[in-house]
Motif scaffolding. Structure first.
Motif, PDB file in Angstrom:
ATOM      1  N   PRO A 235       0.802  -1.224   0.000  1.00  0.00           N
ATOM      2  CA  PRO A 235       0.000   0.000   0.000  1.00  0.00           C
ATOM      3  C   PRO A 235       0.837   1.277   0.000  1.00  0.00           C
ATOM      4  O   PRO A 235       0.370   2.328  -0.426  1.00  0.00           O
ATOM      5  N   ASP A 236       2.084   1.179   0.486  1.00  0.00           N
ATOM      6  CA  ASP A 236       2.905   2.378   0.671  1.00  0.00           C
ATOM      7  C   ASP A 236       4.284   2.156   0.050  1.00  0.00           C
ATOM      8  O   ASP A 236       5.047   1.284   0.481  1.00  0.00           O
ATOM      9  N   TYR A 237       4.610   2.977  -0.955  1.00  0.00           N
ATOM     10  CA  TYR A 237       5.901   2.864  -1.643  1.00  0.00           C
ATOM     11  C   TYR A 237       6.875   3.955  -1.213  1.00  0.00           C
ATOM     12  O   TYR A 237       7.933   4.099  -1.826  1.00  0.00           O
ATOM     13  N   THR A 238       6.543   4.695  -0.163  1.00  0.00           N
ATOM     14  CA  THR A 238       7.377   5.829   0.240  1.00  0.00           C
ATOM     15  C   THR A 238       8.842   5.458   0.469  1.00  0.00           C
ATOM     16  O   THR A 238       9.740   6.172  -0.011  1.00  0.00           O
ATOM     17  N   PRO A 239       9.153   4.368   1.182  1.00  0.00           N
ATOM     18  CA  PRO A 239      10.578   4.051   1.396  1.00  0.00           C
ATOM     19  C   PRO A 239      11.339   3.822   0.086  1.00  0.00           C
ATOM     20  O   PRO A 239      12.504   4.225  -0.036  1.00  0.00           O
ATOM     21  N   TYR A 240      10.677   3.195  -0.880  1.00  0.00           N
ATOM     22  CA  TYR A 240      11.329   2.914  -2.161  1.00  0.00           C
ATOM     23  C   TYR A 240      11.445   4.185  -3.004  1.00  0.00           C
ATOM     24  O   TYR A 240      12.441   4.406  -3.694  1.00  0.00           O
ATOM     25  N   ILE A 241      10.422   5.029  -2.927  1.00  0.00           N
ATOM     26  CA  ILE A 241      10.463   6.297  -3.658  1.00  0.00           C
ATOM     27  C   ILE A 241      11.579   7.185  -3.113  1.00  0.00           C
ATOM     28  O   ILE A 241      12.296   7.851  -3.883  1.00  0.00           O
ATOM     29  N   THR A 242      11.747   7.202  -1.796  1.00  0.00           N
ATOM     30  CA  THR A 242      12.830   7.984  -1.199  1.00  0.00           C
ATOM     31  C   THR A 242      14.184   7.538  -1.737  1.00  0.00           C
ATOM     32  O   THR A 242      15.051   8.361  -2.072  1.00  0.00           O
ATOM     33  N   GLU A 243      14.355   6.222  -1.863  1.00  0.00           N
ATOM     34  CA  GLU A 243      15.613   5.711  -2.417  1.00  0.00           C
ATOM     35  C   GLU A 243      15.777   6.132  -3.872  1.00  0.00           C
ATOM     36  O   GLU A 243      16.878   6.513  -4.300  1.00  0.00           O
ATOM     37  N   LEU A 244      14.708   6.073  -4.657  1.00  0.00           N
ATOM     38  CA  LEU A 244      14.794   6.483  -6.060  1.00  0.00           C
ATOM     39  C   LEU A 244      15.161   7.955  -6.185  1.00  0.00           C
ATOM     40  O   LEU A 244      15.979   8.336  -7.035  1.00  0.00           O
ATOM     41  N   VAL A 245      14.551   8.786  -5.367  1.00  0.00           N
ATOM     42  CA  VAL A 245      14.851  10.226  -5.416  1.00  0.00           C
ATOM     43  C   VAL A 245      16.320  10.471  -5.102  1.00  0.00           C
ATOM     44  O   VAL A 245      16.983  11.300  -5.751  1.00  0.00           O
ATOM     45  N   ASN A 246      16.853   9.742  -4.140  1.00  0.00           N
ATOM     46  CA  ASN A 246      18.267   9.895  -3.793  1.00  0.00           C
ATOM     47  C   ASN A 246      19.190   9.368  -4.894  1.00  0.00           C
ATOM     48  O   ASN A 246      20.297   9.879  -5.083  1.00  0.00           O
ATOM     49  N   MET A 247      18.729   8.347  -5.642  1.00  0.00           N
ATOM     50  CA  MET A 247      19.535   7.778  -6.731  1.00  0.00           C
ATOM     51  C   MET A 247      19.668   8.734  -7.915  1.00  0.00           C
ATOM     52  O   MET A 247      20.656   8.728  -8.631  1.00  0.00           O
ATOM     53  N   LYS A 248      18.608   9.541  -8.168  1.00  0.00           N
ATOM     54  CA  LYS A 248      18.559  10.462  -9.307  1.00  0.00           C
ATOM     55  C   LYS A 248      18.849   9.758 -10.642  1.00  0.00           C
ATOM     56  O   LYS A 248      19.733  10.168 -11.412  1.00  0.00           O
ATOM     57  N   PRO A 249      18.087   8.710 -10.967  1.00  0.00           N
ATOM     58  CA  PRO A 249      18.346   7.997 -12.228  1.00  0.00           C
ATOM     59  C   PRO A 249      17.816   8.769 -13.432  1.00  0.00           C
ATOM     60  O   PRO A 249      16.926   9.615 -13.312  1.00  0.00           O
ATOM     61  N   ASP A 250      18.380   8.460 -14.600  1.00  0.00           N
ATOM     62  CA  ASP A 250      17.838   8.999 -15.856  1.00  0.00           C
ATOM     63  C   ASP A 250      16.646   8.173 -16.325  1.00  0.00           C
ATOM     64  O   ASP A 250      15.763   8.691 -17.012  1.00  0.00           O
ATOM     65  N   TYR A 251      16.659   6.898 -15.975  1.00  0.00           N
ATOM     66  CA  TYR A 251      15.618   5.981 -16.466  1.00  0.00           C
ATOM     67  C   TYR A 251      15.274   5.015 -15.343  1.00  0.00           C
ATOM     68  O   TYR A 251      16.155   4.552 -14.607  1.00  0.00           O
ATOM     69  N   ILE A 252      13.981   4.709 -15.201  1.00  0.00           N
ATOM     70  CA  ILE A 252      13.500   3.739 -14.223  1.00  0.00           C
ATOM     71  C   ILE A 252      12.728   2.662 -14.965  1.00  0.00           C
ATOM     72  O   ILE A 252      11.782   2.967 -15.707  1.00  0.00           O
ATOM     73  N   PHE A 253      13.120   1.413 -14.791  1.00  0.00           N
ATOM     74  CA  PHE A 253      12.370   0.294 -15.371  1.00  0.00           C
ATOM     75  C   PHE A 253      11.664  -0.443 -14.249  1.00  0.00           C
ATOM     76  O   PHE A 253      12.278  -0.843 -13.260  1.00  0.00           O
ATOM     77  N   THR A 254      10.333  -0.630 -14.404  1.00  0.00           N
ATOM     78  CA  THR A 254       9.564  -1.350 -13.399  1.00  0.00           C
ATOM     79  C   THR A 254       8.667  -2.383 -14.054  1.00  0.00           C
ATOM     80  O   THR A 254       8.149  -2.180 -15.162  1.00  0.00           O
ATOM     81  N   SER A 255       8.476  -3.506 -13.348  1.00  0.00           N
ATOM     82  CA  SER A 255       7.503  -4.509 -13.787  1.00  0.00           C
ATOM     83  C   SER A 255       6.327  -4.580 -12.817  1.00  0.00           C
ATOM     84  O   SER A 255       5.556  -5.550 -12.849  1.00  0.00           O
ATOM     85  N   LEU A 256       6.169  -3.566 -11.949  1.00  0.00           N
ATOM     86  CA  LEU A 256       4.958  -3.486 -11.134  1.00  0.00           C
ATOM     87  C   LEU A 256       3.746  -3.469 -12.056  1.00  0.00           C
ATOM     88  O   LEU A 256       3.767  -2.845 -13.114  1.00  0.00           O
ATOM     89  N   TRP A 257       2.673  -4.144 -11.665  1.00  0.00           N
ATOM     90  CA  TRP A 257       1.513  -4.247 -12.550  1.00  0.00           C
ATOM     91  C   TRP A 257       0.226  -4.085 -11.732  1.00  0.00           C
ATOM     92  O   TRP A 257       0.253  -4.038 -10.514  1.00  0.00           O
ATOM     93  N   GLY A 258      -0.895  -3.965 -12.446  1.00  0.00           N
ATOM     94  CA  GLY A 258      -2.161  -3.750 -11.766  1.00  0.00           C
ATOM     95  C   GLY A 258      -2.152  -2.423 -11.024  1.00  0.00           C
ATOM     96  O   GLY A 258      -1.471  -1.465 -11.392  1.00  0.00           O
ATOM     97  N   THR A 259      -2.908  -2.373  -9.952  1.00  0.00           N
ATOM     98  CA  THR A 259      -2.946  -1.132  -9.179  1.00  0.00           C
ATOM     99  C   THR A 259      -1.692  -0.954  -8.323  1.00  0.00           C
ATOM    100  O   THR A 259      -1.514   0.115  -7.726  1.00  0.00           O
ATOM    101  N   ASP A 260      -0.804  -1.954  -8.277  1.00  0.00           N
ATOM    102  CA  ASP A 260       0.527  -1.702  -7.711  1.00  0.00           C
ATOM    103  C   ASP A 260       1.230  -0.610  -8.518  1.00  0.00           C
ATOM    104  O   ASP A 260       1.854   0.293  -7.958  1.00  0.00           O
TER     105      ASP A 260
END
Length: 445
Positions: A235-260
């Motif tokens: 239900p909560d992706y905040t910890p993972y989003i915080t890590e992504l923001v700190n990474m500062k990537p040019d591209y993000i690939f995800t296989s999350l599906w559905g309402t995830d």
């Protein structure tokens, strides 16, 4: 004239071999001439059991395909059925665990006596159901779980071959991840750093392995950041989003599906990391889940790997538009998947019927399915690779854009691939050869 099926023939051969072992050169017993030879039963109805989620976060993927299965059955039956046999669809909700799904499959095989089981998103669920269908000589057309090893008797040992009755009619996890790597290479060659976030089960790990191996071959100088693995239906992706923001990537690939996927993006947007929200990162994922919950995609210019063609086939567009008109939303991937299963079955039945001159047995349909060189569907033409029971498709993928070309004039939340930023890949560029996992194939590039 009666011809023994492949399985009956093997039983006859096996009985003869056993007799020779017991009796030396003696001949096996011969049937008496007074015993009539049974004629094969003729099926006037083909029963198809469709299993997929009807409630919860994964219903955004399951429910549109339930709808499309009924629609396709109605269309086939109105045209006279398949070789004269009418289609009956029996629906089952998938259940949370693989064991729940196995029980649904057993019911369909043993109580409902279906000819075909199909649907079943989720690698672990699909792998658990495969032997159940095979033991009951019931087709299992894997149209939603993506593992390219889903037809193998042993996912770790391809030398054991494939299940007799299990066929894969959609493109694979390897296909989706390798498409994503080509998208970065061809459409975003300036990319320097890539992050990945995948669900914490086999499908997510496979996506990471396949994409990582492919992008290392295609763009060896790109920096790959450590992957993130949230639990499915988090239900909560905040910890993972915080890590992504700190990474500062040019591209993000995800296989999350559905309402995830939609929850993750909704929670990510306020952080201003993505292009169009204040940042520059491109997110490659399944944007068609926004229309599946009745919402417009919140930010355009990002990428999606594809199933089969989204915009290039008129008949496919008609089916998507029908779903929108009936239900007020659509989900292109799920609908493409059930189309692939229906039309693979249709091609096999019709081929077996043509070869026999009358309605075929289930064994004869199976043998025809294994040798299909052409499967015509509303979203293009595929072919069955008999060695590992996989249908091979060309795919369309690229940057998601609003439908400014008028492909879906009555659907305000429809999207297309940007005509100037899309790829059409033949199967040999995105599907591994028979009995090879994606990483093993990419290692040979």
């Amino acid at each position: 004239m009666y011809r023994p099926t492949r399985r009956e023939f093997l039983k006859i051969v096996g009985a003869g071999a056993a007799w020779m072992m017991l009796g030396g050169c003696a001949q096996p017993p011969q049937p008496t001439t007074t015993t009539p030879t049974p004629e094969p039963s003729v099926t006037k109805e083909l029963k198809l059991g469709y299993i997929a989620f009807r409630a919860g976060p994964a219903a955004a993927f399951g429910e549109p395909a339930h709808h499309a299965a009924d629609y396709l059955a109605e269309q086939f039956n109105a045209a006279g059925g398949i070789a004269g046999a009418k289609i009956k669809v029996i629906h089952e909700d998938q259940g949370a665990s693989p064991s729940d799904t196995v029980e649904k499959a057993k019911k369909l095989c043993l109580q409902d006596n279906v000819d075909v089981v199909t649907g079943i998103p989720g690698t672990n669920h699909s792998l658990a159901v495969a032997p159940v269908c095979d033991e009951n000589s019931t087709f299992f057309l894997q149209c939603q779980a993506r593992a390219e090893y889903g037809t193998w008797k042993d996912p770790e040992d391809p030398s054991r071959g494939v299940f007799d009755w299990v066929f894969h009619t959609a493109n694979s996890t390897a296909s989706h991840a390798i498409q994503a790597a080509y998208i970065v290479k061809e459409l975003f060659p300036e990319t320097e750093t890539i992050a990945q976030i995948h669900p914490d089960y086999a499908y997510g790990y496979d996506n990471y392995d396949y994409f990582t191996s492919a992008i290392k071959k295609l763009m060896p100088d790109v920096e790959l950041l450590d992957p993130l693995y949230p639990k499915i239906f988090s239900p909560d992706y905040t910890p993972y989003i915080t890590e992504l923001v700190n990474m500062k990537p040019d591209y993000i690939f995800t296989s999350l599906w559905g309402t995830d996927f939609t929850r993750f993006v909704d929670q990510l947007i306020p952080y201003g990391l993505l292009k169009g929200t204040g940042g520059n990162a491109i997110l490659g994922g399944y944007w068609d889940f926004y229309p599946a919950i009745g919402r417009e995609i919140p930010v355009y210019g990002h990428t999606q790997q594809g199933n089969q063609g989204l915009t290039q086939y008129e008949e496919y567009r008609k089916i998507l538009l029908w779903h929108y008109q009936q239900y007020g939303y659509t989900q292109s991937g799920a609908i493409a998947d059930i189309i692939s299963a229906f039309y693979t079955l249709k091609a096999a039945v019709e081929k077996a019927y043509e070869e026999k001159g009358e309605f075929p047995t289930r064994d004869e349909i199976r043998d025809a399915m294994e040798n299909l060189d052409k499967i015509q569907t509303p979203m293009g033409e595929g072919m069955m690779r008999g060695e590992d029971h996989r249908v091979l498709w060309p795919v369309e993928c690229g940057v998601v854009a609003k439908d400014t070309l008028g492909y879906y004039p009555e659907d305000p939340i429809a999207y297309i691939y940007d005509p100037n930023k899309k790829l059409i890949l033949p199967p040999e560029k995105h599907e591994p050869p028979a009995f090879m996992k994606g990483t093993d194939w990419v290692a040979t590039w």
